[in-house]
Design a protein around this motif. Sequence first.
Motif, PDB file in Angstrom:
ATOM      1  N   GLU A 105      29.144  42.484  45.168  1.00  0.00           N
ATOM      2  CA  GLU A 105      29.317  43.016  46.520  1.00  0.00           C
ATOM      3  C   GLU A 105      30.077  42.022  47.397  1.00  0.00           C
ATOM      4  N   ASP A 106      29.764  40.737  47.236  1.00  0.00           N
ATOM      5  CA  ASP A 106      30.490  39.710  47.986  1.00  0.00           C
ATOM      6  C   ASP A 106      31.985  39.764  47.673  1.00  0.00           C
ATOM      7  N   ARG A 107      32.313  39.899  46.387  1.00  0.00           N
ATOM      8  CA  ARG A 107      33.722  39.980  45.997  1.00  0.00           C
ATOM      9  C   ARG A 107      34.378  41.212  46.612  1.00  0.00           C
ATOM     10  N   ARG A 108      33.650  42.308  46.621  1.00  0.00           N
ATOM     11  CA  ARG A 108      34.219  43.569  47.112  1.00  0.00           C
ATOM     12  C   ARG A 108      34.613  43.479  48.580  1.00  0.00           C
ATOM     13  N   VAL A 109      33.826  42.764  49.382  1.00  0.00           N
ATOM     14  CA  VAL A 109      34.108  42.677  50.822  1.00  0.00           C
ATOM     15  C   VAL A 109      34.843  41.387  51.191  1.00  0.00           C
ATOM     16  N   GLY A 110      35.235  40.583  50.178  1.00  0.00           N
ATOM     17  CA  GLY A 110      36.037  39.397  50.458  1.00  0.00           C
ATOM     18  C   GLY A 110      35.257  38.139  50.781  1.00  0.00           C
ATOM     19  N   ARG A 111      33.941  38.122  50.556  1.00  0.00           N
ATOM     20  CA  ARG A 111      33.147  36.913  50.792  1.00  0.00           C
ATOM     21  C   ARG A 111      33.111  36.048  49.539  1.00  0.00           C
ATOM     22  N   THR A 112      32.912  34.738  49.744  1.00  0.00           N
ATOM     23  CA  THR A 112      32.709  33.852  48.589  1.00  0.00           C
ATOM     24  C   THR A 112      31.331  34.130  48.008  1.00  0.00           C
ATOM     25  N   PRO A 113      31.241  34.551  46.749  1.00  0.00           N
ATOM     26  CA  PRO A 113      29.934  34.878  46.163  1.00  0.00           C
ATOM     27  C   PRO A 113      28.967  33.703  46.196  1.00  0.00           C
ATOM     28  N   ALA A 114      27.697  33.997  46.377  1.00  0.00           N
ATOM     29  CA  ALA A 114      26.661  32.954  46.416  1.00  0.00           C
ATOM     30  C   ALA A 114      26.165  32.683  45.002  1.00  0.00           C
ATOM     31  N   TYR A 115      26.835  31.790  44.309  1.00  0.00           N
ATOM     32  CA  TYR A 115      26.443  31.453  42.943  1.00  0.00           C
ATOM     33  C   TYR A 115      25.261  30.483  42.960  1.00  0.00           C
ATOM     34  N   SER A 116      24.512  30.520  41.892  1.00  0.00           N
ATOM     35  CA  SER A 116      23.394  29.584  41.769  1.00  0.00           C
ATOM     36  C   SER A 116      23.878  28.305  41.083  1.00  0.00           C
ATOM     37  N   LEU A 117      23.162  27.224  41.310  1.00  0.00           N
ATOM     38  CA  LEU A 117      23.501  25.961  40.669  1.00  0.00           C
ATOM     39  C   LEU A 117      23.308  26.067  39.161  1.00  0.00           C
ATOM     40  N   GLU A 118      22.327  26.825  38.759  1.00  0.00           N
ATOM     41  CA  GLU A 118      22.082  27.023  37.323  1.00  0.00           C
ATOM     42  C   GLU A 118      23.291  27.686  36.661  1.00  0.00           C
ATOM     43  N   GLU A 119      23.877  28.691  37.324  1.00  0.00           N
ATOM     44  CA  GLU A 119      25.060  29.361  36.773  1.00  0.00           C
ATOM     45  C   GLU A 119      26.224  28.394  36.641  1.00  0.00           C
ATOM     46  N   ALA A 120      26.386  27.524  37.634  1.00  0.00           N
ATOM     47  CA  ALA A 120      27.489  26.567  37.603  1.00  0.00           C
ATOM     48  C   ALA A 120      27.311  25.571  36.456  1.00  0.00           C
ATOM     49  N   LEU A 121      26.077  25.091  36.244  1.00  0.00           N
ATOM     50  CA  LEU A 121      25.811  24.169  35.143  1.00  0.00           C
ATOM     51  C   LEU A 121      26.080  24.835  33.801  1.00  0.00           C
ATOM     52  N   GLU A 122      25.684  26.095  33.682  1.00  0.00           N
ATOM     53  CA  GLU A 122      25.900  26.810  32.425  1.00  0.00           C
ATOM     54  C   GLU A 122      27.384  27.033  32.172  1.00  0.00           C
ATOM     55  N   ARG A 123      28.142  27.343  33.222  1.00  0.00           N
ATOM     56  CA  ARG A 123      29.590  27.534  33.044  1.00  0.00           C
ATOM     57  C   ARG A 123      30.242  26.238  32.598  1.00  0.00           C
ATOM     58  N   TRP A 124      29.822  25.126  33.184  1.00  0.00           N
ATOM     59  CA  TRP A 124      30.377  23.835  32.789  1.00  0.00           C
ATOM     60  C   TRP A 124      30.055  23.508  31.334  1.00  0.00           C
ATOM     61  N   LEU A 125      28.806  23.782  30.925  1.00  0.00           N
ATOM     62  CA  LEU A 125      28.414  23.508  29.541  1.00  0.00           C
ATOM     63  C   LEU A 125      29.200  24.368  28.552  1.00  0.00           C
ATOM     64  N   ARG A 126      29.468  25.615  28.927  1.00  0.00           N
ATOM     65  CA  ARG A 126      30.219  26.506  28.033  1.00  0.00           C
ATOM     66  C   ARG A 126      31.709  26.211  28.064  1.00  0.00           C
ATOM     67  N   GLY A 127      32.185  25.608  29.143  1.00  0.00           N
ATOM     68  CA  GLY A 127      33.615  25.358  29.295  1.00  0.00           C
ATOM     69  C   GLY A 127      34.016  23.937  28.985  1.00  0.00           C
ATOM     70  N   GLU A 128      34.267  23.147  30.027  1.00  0.00           N
ATOM     71  CA  GLU A 128      34.772  21.788  29.859  1.00  0.00           C
ATOM     72  C   GLU A 128      33.895  20.941  28.945  1.00  0.00           C
ATOM     73  N   ALA A 129      32.579  20.975  29.152  1.00  0.00           N
ATOM     74  CA  ALA A 129      31.675  20.106  28.385  1.00  0.00           C
ATOM     75  C   ALA A 129      31.591  20.488  26.911  1.00  0.00           C
ATOM     76  N   ALA A 130      31.874  21.751  26.604  1.00  0.00           N
ATOM     77  CA  ALA A 130      31.756  22.211  25.210  1.00  0.00           C
ATOM     78  C   ALA A 130      32.746  21.508  24.296  1.00  0.00           C
ATOM     79  N   GLY A 131      33.866  21.042  24.851  1.00  0.00           N
ATOM     80  CA  GLY A 131      34.874  20.389  24.034  1.00  0.00           C
ATOM     81  C   GLY A 131      34.680  18.898  23.885  1.00  0.00           C
ATOM     82  N   LEU A 132      33.623  18.356  24.494  1.00  0.00           N
ATOM     83  CA  LEU A 132      33.384  16.917  24.425  1.00  0.00           C
ATOM     84  C   LEU A 132      32.458  16.571  23.264  1.00  0.00           C
ATOM     85  N   LYS A 133      32.703  15.418  22.661  1.00  0.00           N
ATOM     86  CA  LYS A 133      31.857  14.987  21.539  1.00  0.00           C
ATOM     87  C   LYS A 133      30.428  14.722  21.989  1.00  0.00           C
TER      88      LYS A 133
END
Length: 323
Positions: A43-71
């Motif tokens: 809904e935030d995206r639909r009306v042009g607001r910055t979505p209220a993401y959780s810190l847990e979601e951000a940590l999980e995205r980092w682990l699946r993305g940048e951190a996943a390629g690290l030894k």
Amino acid sequence: MPVRRHADKWEARVQYAGRRLSRTFANRRDALEWERRYRGQLEDRRVGRTPAYSLEEALERWLRGEAAGLKSHADLLKKVRTIYPFALGRRLDQVVEVAEALKADAITRKAAPATVNRKLAILRRVARLAYRQWSWLSEPLGDRITLLPGERQRHTYLTPTEVQRLVKAANVKIRSAILLAALTGLRRGELVGLKASDRKDGALVLQDTKNGRPRIVPLPTEAASIRLPLGVTADYLTWHFRVARQKAKLPHVRFHDLRHSYASWLVQGGSSLTVVRDLLGHSSLAVTSRYAHLGESHLREAVKGLPRIAGMAGIARRRKKAA
């Protein structure tokens, strides 16, 4: 139904742009919370607001993305798990408050600054990515996360004689690993993963590195005849290195100190920090700068070679008195 049970798990589903997004949770409450939060973000995206993401979601995205390629991914995952109790239920824009809570907890428990600083660095990195790349934050909150003071960096530099003692005290299987580590600066994981095909034209060509970028490490004469692969695992190397350091009467030495020693020999031999950075595979000169002080004697020797300008010292002294 947006939330339904599957065996002993609960699945939450959200339909968006013709795609079905789903996640599985251990209980119904968490599934409902995720479904509610995700619909709110849509809904935030639909009306042009910055979505209220959780810190847990951000940590999980980092682990699946940048951190996943690290030894070090497995170690990073362990650290993130210790952050979760502070992050659960907190919005991403509360990351600074979470960082301060981590600090307060560390002070109460009298934890070493180095331990909590690794966790704070993760929060800072995630916040910076969320602002600069993901557009999950509207302001650079990562810049407001500061590390605890008082962290003491441990650096042990071995002499060639001490490395010889370690090699002689080690069993036959890990002697080559110790020698190669001291003469190439390779990390333990890089050493045990070496293949015969990694040696080309008198150098090691590493493709699978910590920072994800290939690097070339020329082999000195003493290391050129070492057979690859080494035929040892990381655990085997760790255990038998501990035995060797006790026999060599160097109980304080860690295997990683061989890498530090390699860097120190390069700097003391006159190599520039950029050369050392490239040989060690550091991500930036800021990491390599820890060895800068080791080259100070060479800088002083270089200054001694400057021409002497007769009489200038006396003139400088007279001008100072006149002032």
